[in-house]
Design an enzyme around this catalytic site. Structure first.
Site, PDB file in Angstrom:
ATOM      1  N   ASP A  49      38.691 119.706  49.783  1.00  0.00           N
ATOM      2  CA  ASP A  49      37.387 118.943  50.050  1.00  0.00           C
ATOM      3  C   ASP A  49      37.329 117.542  49.312  1.00  0.00           C
ATOM      4  O   ASP A  49      36.209 116.908  49.688  1.00  0.00           O
ATOM      5  CB  ASP A  49      36.053 119.914  49.684  1.00  0.00           C
ATOM      6  CG  ASP A  49      36.117 120.081  48.382  1.00  0.00           C
ATOM      7  OD1 ASP A  49      36.827 119.824  47.316  1.00  0.00           O
ATOM      8  OD2 ASP A  49      35.093 120.522  47.839  1.00  0.00           O
ATOM      9  N   SER A  50      38.223 117.296  48.401  1.00  0.00           N
ATOM     10  CA  SER A  50      38.378 116.049  48.198  1.00  0.00           C
ATOM     11  C   SER A  50      38.408 114.941  49.140  1.00  0.00           C
ATOM     12  O   SER A  50      38.421 113.725  49.030  1.00  0.00           O
ATOM     13  CB  SER A  50      39.655 115.759  47.332  1.00  0.00           C
ATOM     14  OG  SER A  50      40.758 116.384  47.672  1.00  0.00           O
ATOM     15  N   ASP A  88      40.279 124.594  51.501  1.00  0.00           N
ATOM     16  CA  ASP A  88      39.334 124.635  50.330  1.00  0.00           C
ATOM     17  C   ASP A  88      37.990 124.777  50.750  1.00  0.00           C
ATOM     18  O   ASP A  88      37.559 123.945  51.572  1.00  0.00           O
ATOM     19  CB  ASP A  88      39.522 123.164  49.623  1.00  0.00           C
ATOM     20  CG  ASP A  88      39.089 123.046  48.456  1.00  0.00           C
ATOM     21  OD1 ASP A  88      39.001 124.331  47.913  1.00  0.00           O
ATOM     22  OD2 ASP A  88      39.127 121.989  47.752  1.00  0.00           O
ATOM     23  N   LYS A 118      40.857 128.477  48.890  1.00  0.00           N
ATOM     24  CA  LYS A 118      40.794 128.081  47.395  1.00  0.00           C
ATOM     25  C   LYS A 118      39.158 128.166  47.354  1.00  0.00           C
ATOM     26  O   LYS A 118      38.428 127.305  48.151  1.00  0.00           O
ATOM     27  CB  LYS A 118      41.504 126.777  46.892  1.00  0.00           C
ATOM     28  CG  LYS A 118      41.243 126.625  45.492  1.00  0.00           C
ATOM     29  CD  LYS A 118      41.907 125.461  45.265  1.00  0.00           C
ATOM     30  CE  LYS A 118      41.421 123.981  45.551  1.00  0.00           C
ATOM     31  NZ  LYS A 118      40.103 123.685  44.640  1.00  0.00           N
ATOM     32  N   GLU A 120      36.145 127.240  43.990  1.00  0.00           N
ATOM     33  CA  GLU A 120      36.155 126.801  42.478  1.00  0.00           C
ATOM     34  C   GLU A 120      35.116 127.874  41.653  1.00  0.00           C
ATOM     35  O   GLU A 120      34.159 128.268  42.198  1.00  0.00           O
ATOM     36  CB  GLU A 120      35.193 125.484  42.380  1.00  0.00           C
ATOM     37  CG  GLU A 120      36.105 124.171  43.291  1.00  0.00           C
ATOM     38  CD  GLU A 120      35.509 122.872  43.207  1.00  0.00           C
ATOM     39  OE1 GLU A 120      34.381 122.947  42.347  1.00  0.00           O
ATOM     40  OE2 GLU A 120      35.999 122.327  43.686  1.00  0.00           O
ATOM     41  N   GLU A 187      42.782 122.644  36.642  1.00  0.00           N
ATOM     42  CA  GLU A 187      42.686 121.104  36.783  1.00  0.00           C
ATOM     43  C   GLU A 187      42.120 120.821  35.427  1.00  0.00           C
ATOM     44  O   GLU A 187      40.861 121.018  34.826  1.00  0.00           O
ATOM     45  CB  GLU A 187      41.544 120.801  37.861  1.00  0.00           C
ATOM     46  CG  GLU A 187      41.489 119.468  38.061  1.00  0.00           C
ATOM     47  CD  GLU A 187      40.835 119.135  39.244  1.00  0.00           C
ATOM     48  OE1 GLU A 187      40.469 119.800  40.002  1.00  0.00           O
ATOM     49  OE2 GLU A 187      40.460 117.802  39.435  1.00  0.00           O
TER      50      GLU A 187
HETATM   51  O1  KIV Z   1      39.674 119.194  47.043  1.00  0.00           O
HETATM   52  C1  KIV Z   1      40.620 118.926  46.224  1.00  0.00           C
HETATM   53  O2  KIV Z   1      41.479 118.442  46.361  1.00  0.00           O
HETATM   54  C2  KIV Z   1      40.713 119.885  44.836  1.00  0.00           C
HETATM   55  C3  KIV Z   1      41.568 119.203  43.819  1.00  0.00           C
HETATM   56  C4  KIV Z   1      40.870 118.336  43.084  1.00  0.00           C
HETATM   57  C5  KIV Z   1      42.372 120.610  43.312  1.00  0.00           C
HETATM   58  O3  KIV Z   1      40.208 120.787  44.869  1.00  0.00           O
END
Ligand code: KIV
Length: 285
Positions: A49-50, A88, A118, A120, A187
């Site tokens: 989600d970056s 993500d 994934k 968090e 991270e």
């Molecule tokens: O969104 C992303 O790219 C991430 C990384 C910072 C691990 O979650």
């Protein structure tokens, strides 16, 4: 011709760990980059989600939606058919409830052909991980600096530097592993903390993003590796090539050649036979 790579699977990843071979993992958000990463042999791709920051220009990852994520994950899947692609889960697509988490995780699998998701968070998210895994979807946890909680964490900074905070991350990792996470990303935690967690992992692969060499593999943000994110470059990101500079030089040259009438040249346009052109002129009279 080089033999096409076989699909990267969970057994392949666990075998790499058993053989003490580090796993390679990068972020990616689009088809051409996914194609290049696949050619380079990158094993895992995170559609992070970056992308809210790197591709869409937001200040944080919080505005990213499932629709954004699905569209980019589909493009990545098309470019990297054999990589292990991870979707993500964006902000508030799993925090509200286990059911919300399962439904949105399922969208990554059904609509984008992802191999895993994934999310968090630590022990507080263990029931989300369990629900997703029980639904047949491989799940990855993410501890340490978790960008969706950047406000609560006080900014983009190293996590777990004192013993009490480090112990909490160790406990969170165990809670996620026990909930069924097959992998945990650490991270920006100290290298020694990452080593402790890696050594204590029983059936869980530990990956590092800025957390040192002792994990089972490494993740980097693609845009940081190639000078493609203009706002800042985190310390943990090694620049492997300055694509941003190459592209900027190319763009400036294009701009100069157009305004100075040096581009296009004959090899850049298409001709038409004289007789056809003469006929055209006659038709237009
Ligand atoms: O969104 C992303 O790219 C991430 C990384 C910072 C691990 O979650």
């Amino acid at each position: 011709m080089a033999e096409a790579r076989k699909k990267i699977t969970l057994p392949y990843l666990f075998k790499k760990v058993a053989d003490c071979e580090p796993i390679t993992w990068l972020t990616c958000y689009d088809y051409p980059t996914a194609y290049l990463q696949e050619q380079a042999g990158i094993e895992m791709i995170l559609v992070g989600d970056s992308l809210g920051m790197t591709m869409l220009g937001y200040e944080s990852t919080l505005p990213v939606t499932m629709e954004d994520m699905i569209r980019h994950a589909q493009a990545v899947r098309r470019g990297a058919p054999t990589a292990f692609v991870i979707g993500d889960m964006p902000y508030m697509t799993y925090q509200p409830s286990v059911e919300t988490a399962i439904r949105n995780a399922g969208r990554f699998m059904a609509e984008a052909g992802c191999d895993a998701i994934k999310l968090e968070g630590g022990a507080a998210m263990a029931d989300r991980i369990k629900g997703i895994v029980d639904s047949g979807i491989p799940a990855i946890g993410h501890l340490g600096l978790t960008p969706q909680s950047v406000s609560a964490l006080g900014g983009f900074r190293v996590q777990g530097k004192n013993a009490a905070l480090a112990k909490k991350i160790v406990d969170d990792a165990k809670a996620l592993e026990q909930a069924g996470a097959f992998m945990i990303l650490l991270e920006m935690v100290p290298d020694r903390l990452c080593e402790v967690i890696t050594n204590r992992a029983e059936n869980c692969i530990i990956m590092s993003l800025g957390s040192g060499p002792h994990a089972h593999g490494q993740l980097l943000i693609y845009h940081d590796m190639f000078g493609l994110y203009p706002r800042f470059k985190p310390k943990m990101a090694k620049v492997f090539g300055n694509a941003g500079e190459v592209i900027l030089n190319g763009l400036t040259a294009y701009h100069d050649e157009v305004i100075n009438k040096k581009f296009p040249q004959q090899e850049n346009w298409f001709g038409m036979p004289d007789e056809e052109f003469d006929d055209l002129l006659k038709m237009l009279k």
